[in-house]
Design a protein around this motif. Structure first.
Motif, PDB file in Angstrom:
ATOM      1  N   ASP A 163       0.810  -1.225   0.000  1.00 41.28           N
ATOM      2  CA  ASP A 163       0.000   0.000   0.000  1.00 41.28           C
ATOM      3  C   ASP A 163       0.840   1.271   0.000  1.00 41.28           C
ATOM      4  OD1 ASP A 163       0.982   0.144   2.570  1.00 41.28           O
ATOM      5  OD2 ASP A 163      -0.962   0.121   3.583  1.00 41.28           O
ATOM      6  N   GLY A 164       2.133   1.141  -0.276  1.00 42.96           N
ATOM      7  CA  GLY A 164       2.988   2.321  -0.320  1.00 42.96           C
ATOM      8  C   GLY A 164       3.261   2.930   1.051  1.00 42.96           C
ATOM      9  N   GLY A 165       3.001   2.171   2.121  1.00 44.90           N
ATOM     10  CA  GLY A 165       3.234   2.678   3.467  1.00 44.90           C
ATOM     11  C   GLY A 165       2.082   3.480   4.029  1.00 44.90           C
ATOM     12  N   ALA A 166       0.921   3.463   3.357  1.00 41.94           N
ATOM     13  CA  ALA A 166      -0.224   4.257   3.811  1.00 41.94           C
ATOM     14  C   ALA A 166      -0.669   3.836   5.210  1.00 41.94           C
ATOM     15  CB  ALA A 166      -1.381   4.114   2.829  1.00 41.94           C
ATOM     16  N   GLY A 167      -0.776   2.518   5.443  1.00 36.42           N
ATOM     17  CA  GLY A 167      -1.199   2.042   6.752  1.00 36.42           C
ATOM     18  C   GLY A 167      -0.202   2.382   7.835  1.00 36.42           C
ATOM     19  N   LEU A 168       1.073   2.264   7.505  1.00 34.87           N
ATOM     20  CA  LEU A 168       2.120   2.603   8.474  1.00 34.87           C
ATOM     21  C   LEU A 168       2.019   4.052   8.917  1.00 34.87           C
ATOM     22  CD1 LEU A 168       5.741   1.720   8.854  1.00 34.87           C
ATOM     23  CD2 LEU A 168       5.335   4.048   8.096  1.00 34.87           C
ATOM     24  N   LEU A 169       1.890   4.958   7.972  1.00 30.46           N
ATOM     25  CA  LEU A 169       1.825   6.376   8.319  1.00 30.46           C
ATOM     26  C   LEU A 169       0.591   6.683   9.154  1.00 30.46           C
ATOM     27  CD1 LEU A 169       3.197   9.118   8.012  1.00 30.46           C
ATOM     28  CD2 LEU A 169       1.788   9.509   5.985  1.00 30.46           C
ATOM     29  N   SER A 230       4.335   8.879  -3.807  1.00 28.48           N
ATOM     30  CA  SER A 230       4.886  10.066  -4.463  1.00 28.48           C
ATOM     31  C   SER A 230       4.161  11.336  -4.039  1.00 28.48           C
ATOM     32  CB  SER A 230       4.806   9.910  -5.985  1.00 28.48           C
ATOM     33  OG  SER A 230       5.599   8.848  -6.431  1.00 28.48           O
ATOM     34  N   ALA A 231       2.839  11.245  -3.930  1.00 30.62           N
ATOM     35  CA  ALA A 231       2.057  12.418  -3.544  1.00 30.62           C
ATOM     36  C   ALA A 231       2.331  12.831  -2.108  1.00 30.62           C
ATOM     37  CB  ALA A 231       0.571  12.126  -3.735  1.00 30.62           C
ATOM     38  N   LEU A 232       2.684  11.875  -1.269  1.00 26.53           N
ATOM     39  CA  LEU A 232       2.878  12.167   0.150  1.00 26.53           C
ATOM     40  C   LEU A 232       4.273  12.674   0.474  1.00 26.53           C
ATOM     41  CD1 LEU A 232       1.261  11.959   2.808  1.00 26.53           C
ATOM     42  CD2 LEU A 232       2.479   9.826   3.222  1.00 26.53           C
ATOM     43  N   LEU A 233       5.265  12.332  -0.331  1.00 25.70           N
ATOM     44  CA  LEU A 233       6.644  12.672  -0.001  1.00 25.70           C
ATOM     45  C   LEU A 233       6.854  14.155   0.304  1.00 25.70           C
ATOM     46  CD1 LEU A 233       8.724  10.399  -2.405  1.00 25.70           C
ATOM     47  CD2 LEU A 233       8.320  10.121   0.043  1.00 25.70           C
ATOM     48  N   PRO A 234       6.258  15.093  -0.462  1.00 23.79           N
ATOM     49  CA  PRO A 234       6.473  16.514  -0.129  1.00 23.79           C
ATOM     50  C   PRO A 234       5.990  16.877   1.274  1.00 23.79           C
ATOM     51  CG  PRO A 234       5.615  16.307  -2.358  1.00 23.79           C
ATOM     52  CD  PRO A 234       5.506  14.953  -1.742  1.00 23.79           C
ATOM     53  N   GLY A 257      25.773   7.411   1.192  1.00 24.22           N
ATOM     54  CA  GLY A 257      26.211   8.662   1.779  1.00 24.22           C
ATOM     55  C   GLY A 257      26.276   8.581   3.286  1.00 24.22           C
ATOM     56  N   ALA A 258      26.553   9.698   3.923  1.00 22.30           N
ATOM     57  CA  ALA A 258      26.725   9.730   5.359  1.00 22.30           C
ATOM     58  C   ALA A 258      25.462   9.340   6.096  1.00 22.30           C
ATOM     59  CB  ALA A 258      27.158  11.136   5.783  1.00 22.30           C
ATOM     60  N   LYS A 259      24.311   9.577   5.483  1.00 22.74           N
ATOM     61  CA  LYS A 259      23.058   9.247   6.156  1.00 22.74           C
ATOM     62  C   LYS A 259      22.725   7.766   6.052  1.00 22.74           C
ATOM     63  CE  LYS A 259      20.892  13.788   5.683  1.00 22.74           C
ATOM     64  NZ  LYS A 259      21.914  14.503   4.943  1.00 22.74           N
ATOM     65  N   GLY A 260      23.544   6.991   5.347  1.00 21.26           N
ATOM     66  CA  GLY A 260      23.325   5.558   5.273  1.00 21.26           C
ATOM     67  C   GLY A 260      22.723   5.105   3.968  1.00 21.26           C
ATOM     68  N   HIS A 261      21.711   5.800   3.465  1.00 26.30           N
ATOM     69  CA  HIS A 261      21.079   5.362   2.225  1.00 26.30           C
ATOM     70  C   HIS A 261      21.869   5.874   1.025  1.00 26.30           C
ATOM     71  CE1 HIS A 261      19.551   9.456   2.217  1.00 26.30           C
ATOM     72  NE2 HIS A 261      19.001   9.231   3.387  1.00 26.30           N
ATOM     73  N   ARG A 262      21.595   5.324  -0.109  1.00 24.79           N
ATOM     74  CA  ARG A 262      22.354   5.709  -1.300  1.00 24.79           C
ATOM     75  C   ARG A 262      22.030   7.136  -1.719  1.00 24.79           C
ATOM     76  NH1 ARG A 262      24.917   1.213  -3.536  1.00 24.79           N
ATOM     77  NH2 ARG A 262      24.245  -0.701  -2.548  1.00 24.79           N
ATOM     78  N   ASP A 263      23.013   7.775  -2.311  1.00 27.50           N
ATOM     79  CA  ASP A 263      22.867   9.182  -2.681  1.00 27.50           C
ATOM     80  C   ASP A 263      22.063   9.322  -3.961  1.00 27.50           C
ATOM     81  OD1 ASP A 263      24.344  10.132  -0.514  1.00 27.50           O
ATOM     82  OD2 ASP A 263      26.237   9.795  -1.552  1.00 27.50           O
ATOM     83  N   GLU A 264      20.767   9.304  -3.844  1.00 30.08           N
ATOM     84  CA  GLU A 264      19.874   9.528  -4.972  1.00 30.08           C
ATOM     85  C   GLU A 264      18.576  10.101  -4.426  1.00 30.08           C
ATOM     86  OE1 GLU A 264      18.366   5.920  -6.839  1.00 30.08           O
ATOM     87  OE2 GLU A 264      19.092   4.760  -5.151  1.00 30.08           O
ATOM     88  N   PRO A 265      17.829  10.813  -5.261  1.00 32.69           N
ATOM     89  CA  PRO A 265      16.574  11.406  -4.779  1.00 32.69           C
ATOM     90  C   PRO A 265      15.630  10.332  -4.263  1.00 32.69           C
ATOM     91  CG  PRO A 265      17.195  12.305  -6.925  1.00 32.69           C
ATOM     92  CD  PRO A 265      18.117  11.150  -6.668  1.00 32.69           C
ATOM     93  N   LEU A 266      14.873  10.662  -3.225  1.00 35.29           N
ATOM     94  CA  LEU A 266      13.921   9.724  -2.653  1.00 35.29           C
ATOM     95  C   LEU A 266      12.656   9.709  -3.506  1.00 35.29           C
ATOM     96  CD1 LEU A 266      13.387   7.759  -0.375  1.00 35.29           C
ATOM     97  CD2 LEU A 266      12.452   9.648   0.968  1.00 35.29           C
ATOM     98  N   ARG A 267      12.431   8.592  -4.165  1.00 37.13           N
ATOM     99  CA  ARG A 267      11.256   8.413  -5.018  1.00 37.13           C
ATOM    100  C   ARG A 267      10.984   6.915  -5.086  1.00 37.13           C
ATOM    101  NH1 ARG A 267      14.770  10.848  -9.935  1.00 37.13           N
ATOM    102  NH2 ARG A 267      16.270   9.135 -10.150  1.00 37.13           N
ATOM    103  N   PRO A 268       9.810   6.498  -5.563  1.00 39.42           N
ATOM    104  CA  PRO A 268       9.470   5.074  -5.557  1.00 39.42           C
ATOM    105  C   PRO A 268      10.426   4.181  -6.340  1.00 39.42           C
ATOM    106  CG  PRO A 268       7.487   6.375  -5.817  1.00 39.42           C
ATOM    107  CD  PRO A 268       8.639   7.335  -5.923  1.00 39.42           C
ATOM    108  N   SER A 269      11.195   4.741  -7.257  1.00 42.94           N
ATOM    109  CA  SER A 269      12.142   3.921  -8.019  1.00 42.94           C
ATOM    110  C   SER A 269      13.526   3.888  -7.384  1.00 42.94           C
ATOM    111  CB  SER A 269      12.260   4.470  -9.450  1.00 42.94           C
ATOM    112  OG  SER A 269      12.725   5.816  -9.434  1.00 42.94           O
TER     113      SER A 269
END
Length: 402
Positions: A163-169, A230-234, A257-269
């Protein structure tokens, strides 16, 4: 001879997602191999250090002596069924690996709340009607246990719910409630599955193999999950916080990167956004760092130090394929290779060329043979797998002990 047994979980992986209910957990694998080895070479010194990868059973791989407190969180599964998410607080000596870390380290097996069912029809129902709310409930309760300055490691794996994390949020109280819960706490995602949420190689497309649903149905589910996220990320932007020193004694993997995750924009892909049916992308948007689970747990459990006391290292996974990067095999093999130690791999099924195993630090591999003609390596379930691992442990001892 000193032997380090550092296996991962051994489970079948249809569609690339382990079905843990049909396999044997990392601690069970280590214990079975140890029983067989000890029968053949009782004078050898065996050290058991199971390495979890962030999937279901995460906390059972942690040495009991490293745990200061333990709880079991009751949460709903994807379809509302009763599930449990184990939570442990590590003893200070186990959890504190960096300078200036004043808080405790907690480890949450959130993946157990959304483990992929062995029944494909049930998995299909979870994909079509399931929710990540149970994951959110587990994370919420864990964050309420943790105090400001603590580190919470959350194990996440592939799920059938999508569900794209809808229930979690929703379980975290929406964007504002979630930010308030996480404030002052360092959340690290230990990912057993680093696939993106959507795309040709994403978690959504993997549902076809896991559920048997028609491709058109899966595409609609995937489109909805990705559109929602995608709609929720902003609205979640701004949750990123300056990271503390990693509490795991390991630098992030290559390309991170330093934050742990890979250095790329956060998006579903993006890398590592699909775990937990999209729970990963929501938690990352709220400021969580994402790392390969095997690297996180190897650091927390002290793999490097344990390898220094060994003459031989043995690891194991259920099924090994051509991409080993950041897997239990890769992490354990690298630790052995840095010390010029031989590392042996036990698998149920392996499709990895010898050259790639060598590059990962593995000098030899042994596979469990099917229980009967035309059978599969996991036939018979955990007890039969354990019995056959005992036999293989005896064989390994006769071959490698000196």
């Amino acid at each position: 001879m000193r032997v380090l047994l550092a296996p991962g979980t051994m489970s079948p992986e249809p569609g690339g997602a382990p079905i843990t209910g049909l396999g044997l957990g990392a601690r069970g694998v280590a214990e079975a191999l140890a029983r067989g080895w000890s029968r053949a070479r009782p004078d050898d010194a065996l050290a058991l250090l199971p390495i979890a990868d962030g999937g279901p059973g995460l906390t059972t791989a942690i040495q009991p002596s490293a745990v200061e407190d333990r709880a079991v969180l009751d949460v709903p599964g994807p379809l509302g069924q009763a599930r449990q998410a184990p939570l442990v607080r590590l003893a200070r000596a186990a959890g504190a690996r960096g300078e200036g870390l004043g808080g405790a380290t907690w480890v949450l097996d959130a993946a157990s709340a959304s483990a992929v069912p062995a029944d494909r029809r049930e998995a299909g129902r979870e994909a079509q009607r399931g929710s990540t709310r149970g994951l959110g409930e587990a994370v919420r309760q864990a964050l309420e246990c943790a105090r400001e300055g603590d580190v919470l490691v959350v194990g996440l794996a592939r799920a059938a719910a999508h569900d794209g994390g809808a229930g979690l949020l929703d379980a975290l109280g929406g964007p504002e409630g979630a930010r308030a819960l996480i404030a002052g706490r360092d959340v690290v995602l230990a990912l057993a599955d680093t696939a993106p949420l959507g795309g040709m190689n994403g978690a959504g497309q993997g549902l076809i193999a896991l559920t048997g649903l028609a491709p058109a149905v899966v595409q609609d589910l995937d489109r909805g999950a990705c559109s929602w996220a995608s709609a929720l990320l902003p609205a979640l932007a701004g949750g990123d916080h300056a990271p503390k020193a990693l509490p795991i004694g390991q630098a992030p993997g290559a390309g991170m990167g330093a934050k742990g995750h890979r250095d790329e924009p956060l998006r579903p892909s993006a890398w590592g956004t699909g775990a937990g049916g999209g729970a990963a992308i929501i938690l990352r948007a709220l400021g969580a760092r994402a790392l390969p689970g095997a690297r996180v747990m190897a650091g927390l459990t002290g793999l490097e130090a344990a390898a220094e006391e060994a003459d031989l290292v043995i690891t194991a996974v259920g099924e090994a394929y051509d991409i080993l990067a950041d897997s239990v095999v890769d992490v354990v093999g690298a630790a052995a290779s840095r010390l010029a130690l031989p590392a042996v791999l036990v698998t149920g099924l392996s499709a990895v060329p010898r050259g790639e195993l060598g590059a990962a630090g593995i000098v030899s591999q042994y596979a469990l043979t099917p229980a009967g003609d035309g059978g599969q390596w996991f036939d018979g379930g955990p007890r039969v797998i354990a019995r056959r691992l005992e036999g293989l442990g005896e064989r390994l001892a006769r071959t490698w002990s000196r």
